[in-house]
Design a protein around this motif. Structure first.
Motif, PDB file in Angstrom:
ATOM      1  N   ILE A  11       0.787  -0.735  -0.343  1.00  0.00           N
ATOM      2  CA  ILE A  11      -0.094   0.075  -0.230  1.00  0.00           C
ATOM      3  C   ILE A  11       1.044   0.880   0.304  1.00  0.00           C
ATOM      4  N   HIS A  12       0.601   2.531  -1.205  1.00  0.00           N
ATOM      5  CA  HIS A  12       1.505   3.155  -0.951  1.00  0.00           C
ATOM      6  C   HIS A  12       1.352   4.201   0.339  1.00  0.00           C
ATOM      7  N   SER A  13       0.044   4.497   0.557  1.00  0.00           N
ATOM      8  CA  SER A  13      -0.112   5.522   1.469  1.00  0.00           C
ATOM      9  C   SER A  13      -1.560   5.477   2.162  1.00  0.00           C
ATOM     10  N   PHE A  14      -1.586   6.256   3.337  1.00  0.00           N
ATOM     11  CA  PHE A  14      -3.026   6.505   3.506  1.00  0.00           C
ATOM     12  C   PHE A  14      -3.872   7.609   3.041  1.00  0.00           C
ATOM     13  N   GLU A  15      -3.600   7.582   1.546  1.00  0.00           N
ATOM     14  CA  GLU A  15      -3.935   9.271   0.929  1.00  0.00           C
ATOM     15  C   GLU A  15      -5.238   8.679   0.078  1.00  0.00           C
ATOM     16  N   PRO A  16      -6.967   9.644   0.016  1.00  0.00           N
ATOM     17  CA  PRO A  16      -7.937   8.600  -0.221  1.00  0.00           C
ATOM     18  C   PRO A  16      -7.810   8.113  -1.539  1.00  0.00           C
ATOM     19  N   GLY A  17      -8.129   6.718  -1.185  1.00  0.00           N
ATOM     20  CA  GLY A  17      -8.602   6.294  -2.805  1.00  0.00           C
ATOM     21  C   GLY A  17      -9.235   5.003  -2.296  1.00  0.00           C
ATOM     22  N   PHE A  69       7.928   9.727  -6.430  1.00  0.00           N
ATOM     23  CA  PHE A  69       8.291   8.164  -7.061  1.00  0.00           C
ATOM     24  C   PHE A  69       8.413   6.831  -6.045  1.00  0.00           C
ATOM     25  N   GLU A  70       6.926   6.819  -6.158  1.00  0.00           N
ATOM     26  CA  GLU A  70       6.241   6.405  -4.999  1.00  0.00           C
ATOM     27  C   GLU A  70       6.527   4.419  -5.125  1.00  0.00           C
ATOM     28  N   THR A  71       6.135   4.583  -6.632  1.00  0.00           N
ATOM     29  CA  THR A  71       5.949   2.522  -7.235  1.00  0.00           C
ATOM     30  C   THR A  71       7.497   2.161  -6.950  1.00  0.00           C
ATOM     31  N   LEU A  72       8.346   3.341  -7.397  1.00  0.00           N
ATOM     32  CA  LEU A  72       9.786   2.738  -7.210  1.00  0.00           C
ATOM     33  C   LEU A  72      10.326   2.741  -5.674  1.00  0.00           C
TER      34      LEU A  72
END
Length: 378
Positions: A11-17, A69-72
């Protein structure tokens, strides 16, 4: 006694999605059922953090801010985690994480656990220019060669996945997207729902202020409505805010449009609305549409995925129009407010999309993938 199933979830972050929110809900349900769930988190920030369930979040300090560059960063995090920790299965919660999984498969080879990926967005992607779409479809075929199993969020997605990803039926499972917790579903079903007023209807849309959602089309459609006493609320936050605020001023509707930002209290907004509107260019099975059905709201939407026609009960619960057509969407918004509509039937249609229905089906799939991986020759 059999060992607990070990599930790793990036999970990248707690950003809303919607993808992340649904994934965290599933993780909590799997944990309650006895699985060992590790959420490999890229960064802790995000508006959903205060309400995130209590889980085993694995976080490493960012050497530098990684948002750009959260995917990397997630590739690095997942490779490191799996080299240090055993996992029976990886759950990939949406299309945006597919490239992370592809790299894991290439780097770890046979040491990579089996992966189940939930297809969270439309695969045809008519919104893309033709050359870009061609490359995107080639990328889907690569995913089909690398990733073990694909999960569609509604029945029409089975044929879509088979066509564009190029995998046989035994590598596809349909599990209705668990958009609703039991308490949430009950609360939405309990919202009072009266007749839509003949004038002054309150339209609601929910989503990230991002290009995919195409809120400029919604604003232009709203400006075309004959009823100038109607109101529009768009719940969400994102990089398109300044553009949308400027457009609302240019269209002369700024006094009737509210952009209050992200909110975790969507039930209250759904209770105050008369019609739900979706203007996206593409979606998978949008969770907000399921919430609107559970709230007993008629829906005006673009035909943004293969699943929308079925979600709207073949026209019983709303009206579909082509994407990127403000005039058509305006007509659908006006017509949805006066169409024959049964809120109780809409709420029943949302019932299969509950977390309690989906979580055990995912666990059964994970057990099957784990069993097959152990039986495969080394």
């Amino acid at each position: 006694m059999s060992a607990a199933l070990r599930i790793a979830v990036p999970i990248h972050s707690f950003e809303p999605g919607g993808v992340e929110r649904v994934a965290l809900g599933l993780c909590a349900a799997w944990q309650v059922a006895g699985a060992e769930v590790a959420v490999v988190l890229g960064r802790r920030e995000g508006a959903m953090a205060p309400d995130a369930p209590s889980l085993n979040y694995l976080l490493e300090p960012e050497p530098i801010p990684t948002r750009g560059f959260e995917t990397l960063w997630m590739m690095w995090r997942m490779i490191g985690y799996l080299r240090r920790n055993p996992a029976d299965v990886i759950f990939c919660s949406g299309n945006t994480y597919a490239v992370v999984i592809a790299v894991l498969k290439l780097v770890l080879g046979r040491h990579c656990p089996p992966v189940a990926i939930k297809i969270s967005n439309d695969l045809e992607r008519r919104d893309l220019p033709q050359p870009v779409r061609w490359f995107y479809h080639r990328w889907l075929r690569i995913q089909g060669r690398l990733i073990d199993h694909f999960v569609g969020m509604a029945a029409p997605m089975r044929d879509e996945i088979a066509r564009w990803v190029g995998v046989p039926d035994d590598r596809i499972t349909i599990i209705e997207d668990p958009s609703l917790g039991e308490e949430q579903y009950a609360a939405l079903c309990a919202l009072p729902r009266g007749a839509v007023p003949p004038a002054g209807a309150h339209y609601l849309s929910i989503g990230r202020l991002a290009r995919q959602k195409n809120f400029p089309v919604l604003l232009r459609a709203f400006a075309l409505l004959a009823d100038k006493t109607s109101r529009l609320t768009i719940l969400g936050e994102g990089g398109e805010r300044a553009r949308l605020e400027k457009l609302a001023r240019q269209l002369g509707i700024v006094d009737r449009v509210a952009l209050p930002g992200h909110s975790n209290a969507t039930s209250a907004a759904l209770g105050q609305a008369d019609c739900f509107v979706m203007s996206s260019d593409y979606e998978g099975v949008p969770a907000v549409t399921i919430e609107a059905l559970a709230a007993g709201l008629p829906i005006a939407s673009t035909a943004c995925s293969v699943s929308m026609h079925g979600l709207l009960g073949d026209g019983a619960f709303g009206i579909l129009v082509p994407p990127r057509d403000p005039a058509a969407l305006a007509g659908a918004m006006a017509d949805a407010c006066v169409m024959p509509f049964d809120p109780a039937a809409a709420r029943r249609a949302a019932a299969p999309f509950r977390l309690s229905q989906a979580a055990p089906r995912y666990l059964a799939l994970f057990q099957s993938l784990t069993k097959s991986a152990k039986a495969a020759p080394a």
